[in-house]
Write an enzyme that holds these catalytic residues in place. Structure first.
Site, short mmCIF file in Angstrom:
data_model
loop_
_atom_site.label_atom_id
_atom_site.label_comp_id
_atom_site.label_asym_id
_atom_site.label_seq_id
_atom_site.Cartn_x
_atom_site.Cartn_y
_atom_site.Cartn_z
N ARG A 155 -24.45 -38.40 -2.29
CA ARG A 155 -25.28 -39.52 -1.86
C ARG A 155 -24.88 -40.76 -2.64
O ARG A 155 -24.52 -40.67 -3.83
CB ARG A 155 -26.76 -39.25 -2.10
CG ARG A 155 -27.39 -38.25 -1.17
CD ARG A 155 -27.54 -38.81 0.26
NE ARG A 155 -28.21 -37.89 1.16
CZ ARG A 155 -27.60 -37.07 2.02
NH1 ARG A 155 -26.28 -37.06 2.12
NH2 ARG A 155 -28.31 -36.29 2.82
N HIS A 207 -19.23 -41.53 5.89
CA HIS A 207 -20.19 -40.41 5.82
C HIS A 207 -19.81 -39.34 6.85
O HIS A 207 -20.65 -38.87 7.61
CB HIS A 207 -21.63 -40.90 6.03
CG HIS A 207 -22.65 -39.92 5.51
ND1 HIS A 207 -23.82 -40.32 4.94
CD2 HIS A 207 -22.69 -38.56 5.49
CE1 HIS A 207 -24.53 -39.25 4.58
NE2 HIS A 207 -23.86 -38.19 4.91
C1 OXD Z 1 -26.56 -34.01 5.07
C2 OXD Z 1 -25.62 -35.08 5.34
O1 OXD Z 1 -27.41 -34.13 4.18
O2 OXD Z 1 -24.92 -35.03 6.39
O3 OXD Z 1 -26.50 -33.00 5.76
O4 OXD Z 1 -25.52 -36.04 4.56
#
Ligand code: OXD
Length: 310
Positions: free
Chosen positions: A225, A273
């Site tokens: 993250r 992402h």
């Molecule tokens: C998850 C993501 O948490 O794709 O699955 O970031």
């Protein structure tokens, strides 16, 4: 049985509903905000739900996240107490994350960026990789994703180290834990991979102090993250050359703003992402199973411990 589906940011009702219905035709899926009578909703399937929206369902028995990370759910100040939350653990997602980490570890290890730059300048320069056996790849987070990446990168011949909140003893990985173990762990890592859940304890874990503890010329790869990184500290460490490169799949705000310095930084690779995702065909069965179990009062799969944050 009525199930609320509430998605934003990259997951869509029309992609998931057919798969959920195929697995259980009795599911009465209600797409937010058209959920009908609140008391009929017994389960919620969510990705980045609207805060405050889940506390109006008196008969809600489970909140199923369609991804692995649940920090968004747990940060809802009006999250209903006592309703279990489940997250996704999925072999395809785990495998995809390991592919991503292997890709970038090997790219840095085999000096691919320099090779490509040399080709553009028609330069023939022999670039030797370091010895993998003495190159330590460190993984922050030894959960489902971290362990798979560690096993697969270790199988390529690298020396593996791992750090986790609590003590873990694992074959083939030198393990460290807790605050006291963080610096000795970082001191050895030529490449630092972040696969931690985002919790109050792990937020901003990649900061000026921890980056300084990495050896000169180390690399950072973040597939977890954006909140794990203090961006200004990482940029400063990249500018000074202490950190040789960073590959970032996640950001505090996605996509990063157009004037975000990461976009143009010569030592940064941004990916959108897409390191690993949950796809309906793989993940719908565990959602449907958890909905079934919740309604029958049976033990759920992949339950989140709220106090732990994952
Ligand atoms: C998850 C993501 O948490 O794709 O699955 O970031």
């Amino acid at each position: 049985m009525a199930v609320l589906v509430q998605f934003s940011d990259g997951h869509f009702f029309d992609d998931w509903a057919p798969m959920l219905r195929a697995l259980d035709p009795t599911l009465d899926l209600r797409n937010w905000p058209d959920f009908g009578k609140a008391e009929e909703i017994e389960a919620a399937v969510v990705w980045r739900h609207v805060y405050g929206s889940l506390n109006q369902f008196p008969n809600l028995k489970v909140i199923c996240n369609v991804g692995a990370g649940v920090e968004h759910i747990l940060a809802d100040p009006e999250l209903p107490d006592g309703v279990p939350i489940t997250r996704v653990i999925d072999p395809r997602m785990t495998g995809a994350m390991s592919e991503y980490m292997i890709l970038h570890v090997l790219r840095y290890h085999r000096r691919l960026d320099e090779t490509v730059r040399n080709q553009a300048a028609k330069v023939w320069e022999y670039l030797a990789p370091d010895n993998a056996a003495t190159t330590t790849i460190g993984i922050l987070g030894l959960g489902e994703l971290g362990l798979d990446a560690a096993a697969k990168i270790g199988a390529l011949g690298f020396r593996m180290a791992g750090w986790s909140r609590t003590k873990k003893t694992l074959p083939g990985i030198e393990t460290f834990h807790g605050t006291a173990g963080l610096k000795p762990f970082l001191n050895q890592c030529k490449m630092l991979i972040c696969l931690l859940p985002l919790t109050p304890e792990t937020a901003s874990i990649i900061n000026a102090e921890t980056l300084a503890a990495l050896p000169q010329g180390a690399y950072v790869i973040n597939g977890a993250r954006g909140g794990h990184v203090v961006d200004a500290d990482l940029i400063a460490a990249l500018d000074s050359g202490h950190i040789a490169g960073a590959t970032l799949d996640v950001f505090p705000i996605e996509p990063p703003a157009q004037d975000d310095p990461y976009w143009t930084h010569p030592r940064v690779t941004i990916t959108p992402h897409n390191a690993a995702d949950s796809f309906p065909e793989d993940v719908a069965p565990q959602l449907v199973e958890n909905i079934r179990r919740a309604v029958l009062g049976e033990e759920l799969l992949n339950v989140v411990m709220r106090d732990r944050g994952y």
